[in-house]
Design a protein around this motif. Structure first.
Motif, PDB file in Angstrom:
ATOM      1  N   PHE A 160      41.248  45.183  34.015  1.00 31.14           N
ATOM      2  CA  PHE A 160      40.565  44.542  32.893  1.00 31.14           C
ATOM      3  C   PHE A 160      41.418  43.412  32.359  1.00 31.14           C
ATOM      4  CE2 PHE A 160      43.170  47.655  30.728  1.00 31.14           C
ATOM      5  CZ  PHE A 160      43.567  47.020  29.570  1.00 31.14           C
ATOM      6  N   PHE A 161      40.752  42.440  31.740  1.00 35.28           N
ATOM      7  CA  PHE A 161      41.411  41.254  31.217  1.00 35.28           C
ATOM      8  C   PHE A 161      40.900  40.975  29.819  1.00 35.28           C
ATOM      9  CE2 PHE A 161      40.984  41.005  35.778  1.00 35.28           C
ATOM     10  CZ  PHE A 161      42.267  40.694  36.196  1.00 35.28           C
ATOM     11  N   ASP A 162      41.826  40.833  28.875  1.00 35.29           N
ATOM     12  CA  ASP A 162      41.455  40.476  27.506  1.00 35.29           C
ATOM     13  C   ASP A 162      41.201  38.981  27.428  1.00 35.29           C
ATOM     14  OD1 ASP A 162      41.698  42.993  26.190  1.00 35.29           O
ATOM     15  OD2 ASP A 162      43.879  42.793  26.259  1.00 35.29           O
ATOM     16  N   LEU A 163      40.154  38.603  26.714  1.00 36.88           N
ATOM     17  CA  LEU A 163      39.843  37.194  26.475  1.00 36.88           C
ATOM     18  C   LEU A 163      39.980  36.903  24.992  1.00 36.88           C
ATOM     19  CD1 LEU A 163      36.578  36.710  28.587  1.00 36.88           C
ATOM     20  CD2 LEU A 163      38.943  36.283  29.278  1.00 36.88           C
ATOM     21  N   ASN A 164      40.569  35.752  24.674  1.00 37.53           N
ATOM     22  CA  ASN A 164      40.583  35.333  23.281  1.00 37.53           C
ATOM     23  C   ASN A 164      39.196  34.801  22.929  1.00 37.53           C
ATOM     24  OD1 ASN A 164      40.421  32.690  24.265  1.00 37.53           O
ATOM     25  ND2 ASN A 164      42.577  32.250  23.907  1.00 37.53           N
ATOM     26  N   ALA A 165      39.022  34.336  21.702  1.00 41.02           N
ATOM     27  CA  ALA A 165      37.704  33.879  21.247  1.00 41.02           C
ATOM     28  C   ALA A 165      37.168  32.741  22.115  1.00 41.02           C
ATOM     29  CB  ALA A 165      37.777  33.453  19.784  1.00 41.02           C
ATOM     30  N   THR A 166      38.027  31.789  22.473  1.00 39.15           N
ATOM     31  CA  THR A 166      37.577  30.661  23.289  1.00 39.15           C
ATOM     32  C   THR A 166      37.185  31.121  24.688  1.00 39.15           C
ATOM     33  OG1 THR A 166      39.010  29.165  22.039  1.00 39.15           O
ATOM     34  CG2 THR A 166      38.197  28.379  24.168  1.00 39.15           C
ATOM     35  N   GLY A 167      37.988  31.985  25.284  1.00 35.31           N
ATOM     36  CA  GLY A 167      37.649  32.511  26.610  1.00 35.31           C
ATOM     37  C   GLY A 167      36.338  33.267  26.588  1.00 35.31           C
ATOM     38  N   ALA A 168      36.123  34.062  25.548  1.00 34.57           N
ATOM     39  CA  ALA A 168      34.867  34.806  25.426  1.00 34.57           C
ATOM     40  C   ALA A 168      33.685  33.861  25.245  1.00 34.57           C
ATOM     41  CB  ALA A 168      34.945  35.789  24.254  1.00 34.57           C
ATOM     42  N   ASP A 169      33.877  32.776  24.487  1.00 32.79           N
ATOM     43  CA  ASP A 169      32.799  31.792  24.315  1.00 32.79           C
ATOM     44  C   ASP A 169      32.464  31.111  25.638  1.00 32.79           C
ATOM     45  OD1 ASP A 169      32.599  32.354  21.621  1.00 32.79           O
ATOM     46  OD2 ASP A 169      33.740  30.580  20.982  1.00 32.79           O
ATOM     47  N   GLU A 204      34.466  42.031  22.132  1.00 40.48           N
ATOM     48  CA  GLU A 204      35.356  42.899  21.372  1.00 40.48           C
ATOM     49  C   GLU A 204      36.015  42.063  20.283  1.00 40.48           C
ATOM     50  OE1 GLU A 204      39.333  44.784  22.748  1.00 40.48           O
ATOM     51  OE2 GLU A 204      37.729  46.173  23.298  1.00 40.48           O
ATOM     52  N   GLY A 205      35.627  42.300  19.038  1.00 40.11           N
ATOM     53  CA  GLY A 205      36.154  41.506  17.937  1.00 40.11           C
ATOM     54  C   GLY A 205      35.779  40.048  18.120  1.00 40.11           C
ATOM     55  N   ASP A 206      36.754  39.157  17.976  1.00 38.19           N
ATOM     56  CA  ASP A 206      36.517  37.727  18.172  1.00 38.19           C
ATOM     57  C   ASP A 206      36.549  37.339  19.641  1.00 38.19           C
ATOM     58  OD1 ASP A 206      36.292  37.259  15.461  1.00 38.19           O
ATOM     59  OD2 ASP A 206      38.402  36.708  15.214  1.00 38.19           O
ATOM     60  N   GLY A 207      37.094  38.181  20.483  1.00 40.07           N
ATOM     61  CA  GLY A 207      37.242  37.868  21.899  1.00 40.07           C
ATOM     62  C   GLY A 207      36.364  38.746  22.765  1.00 40.07           C
ATOM     63  N   GLY A 208      36.925  39.192  23.867  1.00 35.82           N
ATOM     64  CA  GLY A 208      36.174  40.046  24.772  1.00 35.82           C
ATOM     65  C   GLY A 208      37.059  40.613  25.859  1.00 35.82           C
TER      66      GLY A 208
END
Length: 97
Positions: A27-36, A13-17
């Motif tokens: 559910f848990f939002d991830l920032n870009a680093t967490g998504a990577d 989702e966007g830069d994250g996930g």
């Protein structure tokens, strides 16, 4: 070894996930680093492999990356989303797409 629980899903989702825990309806939002990091886990990468890639990509000390990745994975483990470094029960899968 990192195993993702079979009732966990991921969506970019966007830069994250977002991680979806279907068993507990959370559910848990991830920032870009967490998504990577999550994408590397999905691909079956080890902690050492994740650290090496992220360290190279960000030009950050492997020790700093290792600490951050370790803390992230331990948080996911404590939330019941993954199993880190334990023997694999038959009801768990190694990764989800």
């Amino acid at each position: 070894m990192i195993r993702i629980r079979e009732d966990v899903r991921f969506a970019r989702e966007g830069d994250g996930g977002v991680l979806l825990d279907l068993a507990k309806n959370r559910f848990f939002d991830l920032n870009a680093t967490g998504a990577d990091i999550w994408q590397h886990v999905l691909a079956g990468a080890s902690v050492d492999q994740i650290v090496a890639v992220l360290s190279q990509e960000t030009m950050t000390s492997p020790a700093v990356i290792e600490k951050a990745v370790g803390e992230f994975l331990q948080t996911l483990d404590s939330l019941g989303l993954v199993i880190v470094g334990k023997t694999e029960p038959t009801s768990e899968r190694s990764c989800h797409a």
